[in-house]
Design a protein around this motif. Sequence first.
Motif, short mmCIF file in Angstrom:
data_model
loop_
_atom_site.label_atom_id
_atom_site.label_comp_id
_atom_site.label_asym_id
_atom_site.label_seq_id
_atom_site.Cartn_x
_atom_site.Cartn_y
_atom_site.Cartn_z
N SER A 77 0.85 -1.19 0.00
CA SER A 77 0.00 0.00 0.00
C SER A 77 0.88 1.24 0.00
CB SER A 77 -0.90 0.01 1.24
OG SER A 77 -0.10 0.14 2.41
N MET A 78 0.32 2.37 -0.35
CA MET A 78 1.09 3.61 -0.28
C MET A 78 1.43 3.97 1.16
SD MET A 78 1.85 4.46 -3.27
CE MET A 78 2.54 6.09 -3.00
N GLU A 79 0.57 3.54 2.09
CA GLU A 79 0.89 3.75 3.51
C GLU A 79 2.17 3.00 3.88
OE1 GLU A 79 -0.99 2.88 7.97
OE2 GLU A 79 -1.97 2.09 6.18
N ARG A 80 2.27 1.75 3.40
CA ARG A 80 3.47 0.97 3.70
C ARG A 80 4.69 1.57 3.00
NH1 ARG A 80 5.29 -4.94 1.56
NH2 ARG A 80 7.20 -5.07 2.81
N TRP A 81 4.54 2.04 1.77
CA TRP A 81 5.67 2.63 1.05
C TRP A 81 6.17 3.88 1.78
CZ3 TRP A 81 9.83 2.18 -1.21
CH2 TRP A 81 10.39 3.13 -2.09
N ASN A 82 5.27 4.70 2.28
CA ASN A 82 5.69 5.87 3.06
C ASN A 82 6.41 5.45 4.34
OD1 ASN A 82 4.94 8.50 1.82
ND2 ASN A 82 2.91 7.55 1.73
N TYR A 83 5.92 4.37 4.95
CA TYR A 83 6.58 3.84 6.15
C TYR A 83 8.00 3.39 5.82
CZ TYR A 83 7.57 0.52 9.94
OH TYR A 83 8.16 -0.18 10.97
N ILE A 84 8.17 2.67 4.73
CA ILE A 84 9.49 2.20 4.31
C ILE A 84 10.43 3.37 4.08
CG2 ILE A 84 10.74 1.06 2.42
CD1 ILE A 84 8.18 -0.76 2.19
N LEU A 85 9.95 4.40 3.41
CA LEU A 85 10.77 5.59 3.15
C LEU A 85 11.19 6.28 4.44
CD1 LEU A 85 8.85 7.09 0.10
CD2 LEU A 85 11.19 6.19 0.07
N SER A 86 10.40 6.13 5.49
CA SER A 86 10.72 6.79 6.76
C SER A 86 11.76 6.03 7.57
CB SER A 86 9.46 6.95 7.61
OG SER A 86 9.05 5.70 8.17
N ARG A 87 12.03 4.78 7.19
CA ARG A 87 12.98 3.95 7.93
C ARG A 87 14.42 4.42 7.68
NH1 ARG A 87 10.81 2.07 11.94
NH2 ARG A 87 9.95 4.16 11.57
N GLU A 88 15.25 4.29 8.71
CA GLU A 88 16.64 4.71 8.61
C GLU A 88 17.44 3.79 7.68
OE1 GLU A 88 19.91 6.11 11.92
OE2 GLU A 88 19.02 4.12 12.16
N THR A 89 17.00 2.54 7.54
CA THR A 89 17.75 1.55 6.76
C THR A 89 17.96 2.01 5.32
OG1 THR A 89 17.10 -0.32 8.13
CG2 THR A 89 17.69 -0.81 5.84
N GLY A 90 16.93 2.48 4.67
CA GLY A 90 17.06 2.97 3.29
C GLY A 90 17.75 4.32 3.29
N THR A 91 18.97 4.38 2.75
CA THR A 91 19.79 5.59 2.87
C THR A 91 19.86 6.42 1.60
OG1 THR A 91 21.76 4.35 2.22
CG2 THR A 91 21.27 4.48 4.58
N HIS A 92 19.66 5.79 0.43
CA HIS A 92 19.87 6.47 -0.85
C HIS A 92 18.81 6.04 -1.87
CE1 HIS A 92 23.83 6.92 0.98
NE2 HIS A 92 24.15 7.82 0.07
N LEU A 93 18.62 6.89 -2.85
CA LEU A 93 17.83 6.51 -4.02
C LEU A 93 18.71 6.57 -5.25
CD1 LEU A 93 15.29 8.29 -2.25
CD2 LEU A 93 14.22 6.71 -3.87
N PHE A 94 18.67 5.50 -6.02
CA PHE A 94 19.27 5.49 -7.35
C PHE A 94 18.19 5.98 -8.31
CE2 PHE A 94 21.71 2.38 -4.99
CZ PHE A 94 23.01 2.54 -5.46
N GLU A 95 18.48 7.08 -8.98
CA GLU A 95 17.51 7.66 -9.92
C GLU A 95 17.98 7.37 -11.35
OE1 GLU A 95 15.51 11.91 -9.89
OE2 GLU A 95 17.40 11.96 -11.00
#
Length: 258
Positions: free
Chosen positions: A119-137
């Motif tokens: 869900s988009m709620e879960r995706w926003n939660y994932i983005l808020s986690r410290e573990t994910g540090t970077h985005l490859f664009e």
Amino acid sequence: MKLFLSENTVDYTTYTFNYALYAVKESQEELSELYNRGFLPYTGNSALSHEVYYFARSLRVNLEKFDDTSENRRVSRLVEPLEITMNLIPKQEFDTANPEFMAFCEGYINERIGEDNMSMERWNYILSRETGTHLFEFRRADKIMGYVLGAVNDDMVHYWFAFFDTEYMRTHSLGKWMMWKVIRWAKENGRRHAYLGTAYKPAALYKIRDHKGLEFWDGTRWNEDVKTLKEWCQTDLEPKTADRFKSMENPDEYLDTL
């Protein structure tokens, strides 16, 4: 980190009493150790404030042994005419609330993942986690082609969540190219390992076929036996009468290797 076990299924007929193993990350400095010990980030409960990791059959590339395969080169030739550039952006410098970014991710979720799984709620939660540090664009001159949320430090990269323009999925194998591109970036920039998530069921075979230097966490060690891994993936959905140790023909031989 803190470790804990959570009881699961009980089978007295084979004396099998399953426990799921978890780790709680206490600092970002533990990131490499967590991955190296077979843990991956758990995001199935967006009410959790702690960063919890689950123990699983993780897959990684030993970048010292990585080199391009014929399939990597084939896909690279397919994508080359698109002239896609890849940029690594620290998450703290990226506007994850940007409507265009969120619309791109939502479109991919609706088409490829499904609301029941992400869900988009879960995706926003994932983005808020410290573990994910970077985005490859991934970008062409005129449009965005994809994003990968990664866990990146000086030692490793975790290719965590990927979103891409599905118009180019079959004609250019865009998703496979993005994974290869991130692994190639990790090798060229001095990382030791690139983690690719779990390796279960036949659906994971594309990751196993495409890359050299693969290792999987077999519960005890990082195992380079790709033939065994493929066999396990092919049979993951078949009913099991007991755990793998109890099913071994020569369990003592296995114990001697520990």
